[in-house]
Design an enzyme around this catalytic site. Sequence first.
Site, PDB file in Angstrom:
ATOM      1  N   LYS A  56      -1.753  12.953  39.884  1.00  0.00           N
ATOM      2  CA  LYS A  56      -1.222  13.322  41.207  1.00  0.00           C
ATOM      3  C   LYS A  56      -2.106  14.390  41.864  1.00  0.00           C
ATOM      4  O   LYS A  56      -2.330  14.365  43.080  1.00  0.00           O
ATOM      5  CB  LYS A  56       0.229  13.794  41.098  1.00  0.00           C
ATOM      6  CG  LYS A  56       1.227  12.675  40.811  1.00  0.00           C
ATOM      7  CD  LYS A  56       1.378  11.723  42.010  1.00  0.00           C
ATOM      8  CE  LYS A  56       2.460  10.689  41.779  1.00  0.00           C
ATOM      9  NZ  LYS A  56       2.648   9.776  42.921  1.00  0.00           N
ATOM     10  N   TYR A  63       0.539  12.194  34.286  1.00  0.00           N
ATOM     11  CA  TYR A  63       1.131  11.998  35.618  1.00  0.00           C
ATOM     12  C   TYR A  63       0.693  13.116  36.567  1.00  0.00           C
ATOM     13  O   TYR A  63       0.234  12.863  37.685  1.00  0.00           O
ATOM     14  CB  TYR A  63       2.647  11.974  35.452  1.00  0.00           C
ATOM     15  CG  TYR A  63       3.475  11.963  36.710  1.00  0.00           C
ATOM     16  CD1 TYR A  63       3.488  10.860  37.550  1.00  0.00           C
ATOM     17  CD2 TYR A  63       4.294  13.057  37.024  1.00  0.00           C
ATOM     18  CE1 TYR A  63       4.291  10.843  38.686  1.00  0.00           C
ATOM     19  CE2 TYR A  63       5.097  13.041  38.140  1.00  0.00           C
ATOM     20  CZ  TYR A  63       5.094  11.936  38.979  1.00  0.00           C
ATOM     21  OH  TYR A  63       5.889  11.929  40.097  1.00  0.00           O
ATOM     22  N   GLY A  71      10.684   0.902  42.904  1.00  0.00           N
ATOM     23  CA  GLY A  71      11.036   2.081  42.112  1.00  0.00           C
ATOM     24  C   GLY A  71      12.184   2.883  42.692  1.00  0.00           C
ATOM     25  O   GLY A  71      12.965   2.398  43.514  1.00  0.00           O
ATOM     26  N   GLN A  72      12.250   4.141  42.266  1.00  0.00           N
ATOM     27  CA  GLN A  72      13.405   4.985  42.582  1.00  0.00           C
ATOM     28  C   GLN A  72      13.555   5.239  44.082  1.00  0.00           C
ATOM     29  O   GLN A  72      14.666   5.338  44.595  1.00  0.00           O
ATOM     30  CB  GLN A  72      13.247   6.327  41.837  1.00  0.00           C
ATOM     31  CG  GLN A  72      14.456   7.235  41.934  1.00  0.00           C
ATOM     32  CD  GLN A  72      14.167   8.645  41.431  1.00  0.00           C
ATOM     33  OE1 GLN A  72      13.017   8.993  41.129  1.00  0.00           O
ATOM     34  NE2 GLN A  72      15.198   9.450  41.337  1.00  0.00           N
ATOM     35  N   GLY A 124       4.779   0.120  45.213  1.00  0.00           N
ATOM     36  CA  GLY A 124       5.765   0.623  44.245  1.00  0.00           C
ATOM     37  C   GLY A 124       7.163   0.620  44.813  1.00  0.00           C
ATOM     38  O   GLY A 124       8.003   1.456  44.448  1.00  0.00           O
TER      39      GLY A 124
HETATM   40  C1  VAH Z   1       9.201  13.073  36.930  1.00  0.00           C
HETATM   41  N1  VAH Z   1      10.696  12.786  38.780  1.00  0.00           N
HETATM   42  O1  VAH Z   1      10.131  13.593  36.328  1.00  0.00           O
HETATM   43  C2  VAH Z   1       9.329  12.904  38.417  1.00  0.00           C
HETATM   44  C3  VAH Z   1       8.766  14.019  39.200  1.00  0.00           C
HETATM   45  C4  VAH Z   1       9.904  16.137  39.452  1.00  0.00           C
HETATM   46  C5  VAH Z   1       8.841  15.421  38.768  1.00  0.00           C
HETATM   47  O2  VAH Z   1       7.792  13.731  40.074  1.00  0.00           O
HETATM   48  O3  VAH Z   1       8.208  12.709  36.379  1.00  0.00           O
END
Ligand code: VAH
Length: 319
Positions: free
Chosen positions: A142, A138, A10-11, A7
């Site tokens: 995680k 998400y 990405g950011q 990845g």
């Molecule tokens: C999001 N930047 O907004 C990510 C994060 C702080 C949460 O992992 O999904």
Amino acid sequence: MRIFVTGAGGQIGSDLIMALRERGHDVHGSDLAPRPSRLPEDVPWHRLDVTDAVAVAGLLEQLRPQRVYHLAAILSARGEQIPQTTYAVNQTGTYNVLEACRLHGIPQLIFTSTIAVFGPGLPESVPDDVPLRPTTMYGVTKVAGELLGEYYQRRFGLDFRGVRFPGLISASLPGGGTSDYALFMYTDGVRVGAYEAFCRADTRIPLMYMPDGIRALMDLADAPKADLRRCIYNIAAFSPTASEIAASVATAIPGVRITFASDPARQAILDSWPRALDDRNAQQDWGWKPTFDLAAMTADLVPRVRELLARTPDALSGH
Ligand code: VAH
């Protein structure tokens, strides 16, 4: 040492790769996307879909890195639009990377977890060990990634470590995060002099400036294993309200117009996350300490966003 990054388009990827190269490492990036233009052309780059187990294992067998940074993920807001794809990338992708490490004897895997592992009903300052009840795909993936990694450490001896990142802010577009309102205040503030945030002005979540986040990823990976009492660590920097960020941006961009129009879906996600993190375990075990507060980040970031846009006017548009 040889280090492999998933990845990496990405950011976080470009900043991490540059910092690792400065420390003398041989860093290979991978992503579905091509090498970001910010990276020098001599950074080895591999096209990789982490949902393809055969491809992941094949590449790690060929490269045999000593350390893998697994960054590939679809973030929280985008993840709610495409939860099935998010499961495939975040959950199956993490499993594929763990399996490839096991199969080919890769000793260390560094995982980027997040405040999105938490859900409603949190104390004001949230420690590492509270019930994890995320409301987003998400966050669910995680949590599972944290647990799977711990299993691989216990069962197969993989050196698995990770941080729970706050919302990260830098002069690069994240792509689909719910914490992005904070970053857009800076990028759109410089670019067009205005930004309408998708949250209430009193929204408060933990945030961090990217250079601190990058240092955390390197310091945790380098810490003696015997000092680490756990695999995954909360790390914190500052927790301003959205209106406090807007006020800070206005000190560096006079006349900037930041307004608020809360979007119910993203607001609900933000309201389910911690307002502040307790990161004492990271402080004690591997000496974690942020260097940037909100004011210092604003002073450093705004000139960087200006420089980037002067060089590449389109660099931060299109979110
Ligand atoms: C999001 N930047 O907004 C990510 C994060 C702080 C949460 O992992 O999904």
